[in-house]
Write a protein that holds these residues in place. Structure first.
Motif, PDB file in Angstrom:
ATOM      1  N   ARG A 107      74.216 -79.621   1.229  1.00  0.00           N
ATOM      2  CA  ARG A 107      75.095 -80.590   0.556  1.00  0.00           C
ATOM      3  C   ARG A 107      75.268 -81.846   1.419  1.00  0.00           C
ATOM      4  N   SER A 108      75.503 -81.635   2.696  1.00  0.00           N
ATOM      5  CA  SER A 108      75.653 -82.765   3.610  1.00  0.00           C
ATOM      6  C   SER A 108      74.374 -83.598   3.656  1.00  0.00           C
ATOM      7  N   TYR A 109      73.227 -82.916   3.683  1.00  0.00           N
ATOM      8  CA  TYR A 109      71.929 -83.603   3.677  1.00  0.00           C
ATOM      9  C   TYR A 109      71.765 -84.451   2.414  1.00  0.00           C
ATOM     10  N   LEU A 110      72.042 -83.884   1.239  1.00  0.00           N
ATOM     11  CA  LEU A 110      71.890 -84.621  -0.009  1.00  0.00           C
ATOM     12  C   LEU A 110      72.775 -85.866  -0.031  1.00  0.00           C
ATOM     13  N   ILE A 111      74.002 -85.727   0.425  1.00  0.00           N
ATOM     14  CA  ILE A 111      74.908 -86.876   0.482  1.00  0.00           C
ATOM     15  C   ILE A 111      74.358 -87.917   1.453  1.00  0.00           C
ATOM     16  N   SER A 112      73.852 -87.466   2.603  1.00  0.00           N
ATOM     17  CA  SER A 112      73.283 -88.388   3.591  1.00  0.00           C
ATOM     18  C   SER A 112      72.082 -89.150   3.046  1.00  0.00           C
ATOM     19  N   VAL A 113      71.243 -88.481   2.260  1.00  0.00           N
ATOM     20  CA  VAL A 113      70.086 -89.161   1.660  1.00  0.00           C
ATOM     21  C   VAL A 113      70.565 -90.320   0.795  1.00  0.00           C
ATOM     22  N   LEU A 114      71.591 -90.082  -0.016  1.00  0.00           N
ATOM     23  CA  LEU A 114      72.089 -91.159  -0.866  1.00  0.00           C
ATOM     24  C   LEU A 114      72.780 -92.251  -0.048  1.00  0.00           C
ATOM     25  N   LEU A 115      73.569 -91.870   0.934  1.00  0.00           N
ATOM     26  CA  LEU A 115      74.278 -92.864   1.736  1.00  0.00           C
ATOM     27  C   LEU A 115      73.342 -93.707   2.596  1.00  0.00           C
ATOM     28  N   TYR A 116      72.383 -93.061   3.265  1.00  0.00           N
ATOM     29  CA  TYR A 116      71.614 -93.725   4.320  1.00  0.00           C
ATOM     30  C   TYR A 116      70.119 -93.852   4.035  1.00  0.00           C
ATOM     31  N   GLY A 117      69.650 -93.263   2.937  1.00  0.00           N
ATOM     32  CA  GLY A 117      68.230 -93.292   2.626  1.00  0.00           C
ATOM     33  C   GLY A 117      67.460 -92.300   3.483  1.00  0.00           C
TER      34      GLY A 117
END
Length: 161
Positions: free
Chosen positions: A71-81
């Motif tokens: 979940r943290s990874y998926l959010i990071s992908v959207l936030l930071y690419g």
């Protein structure tokens, strides 16, 4: 010639995504609207992606979202690419996804919830919340390359199929 055309097409799509991420307003919208305006150009309206160019989300996001790290990874992908080569469905993809950190926490949560709903995951997945996105954002900014490193770690752990 075909390879050059493919690279040019990929560049134009990525550039359009970067411009959209930087200059588009970040007013609250439901997940379908956010997905349609920010994600569908590359990942397709149904989440099937473009083989060899953009990974499918359908059937993957829900599986990744079953764990806290995922979940943290998926959010990071959207936030930071994310930047660098990744393997999805046995195919290596090279390129980058632009950051969408200009979106509100609620918009990011809504778009992830929409992506989960593109295909029914094998197990129930908790709903993403704005508070969860806020927590990842507050943990500190990551480079797109660091997000890719985190992805590699999670693939090795079996969190990302």
């Amino acid at each position: 010639m075909l390879d050059e055309l493919s690279r040019l097409k990929r560049f134009v799509l990525v550039a359009a995504g970067v411009l959209q991420a930087v200059y588009a307003p970040s007013a609250h919208a439901d997940g379908a609207k956010v997905y349609s305006s920010r994600c569908a150009a590359c990942h397709k309206a149904d989440g099937s992606g473009v083989p060899g160019q953009f990974p499918r989300l359908k059937g993957r996001v829900g599986e990744i979202a079953r764990s806290k790290d995922g979940r943290s990874y998926l959010i990071s992908v959207l936030l930071y690419g994310i930047f660098g080569a990744i393997t999805v469905d046995g195919r290596q993809l090279g390129g980058m996804m632009p950051p969408l950190g200009s979106l509100s926490d609620q918009d990011i949560a809504d778009s992830l919830n929409y992506a989960v709903a593109l295909d029914m995951p094998t197990k129930k997945v908790a709903v993403f919340t704005a508070a969860e996105v806020k927590g990842v954002r507050a943990a500190g900014r990551l480079s797109a390359a660091k997000v890719a490193s985190e992805r590699a770690r999670l693939v090795a752990k079996g969190v990302i199929p």
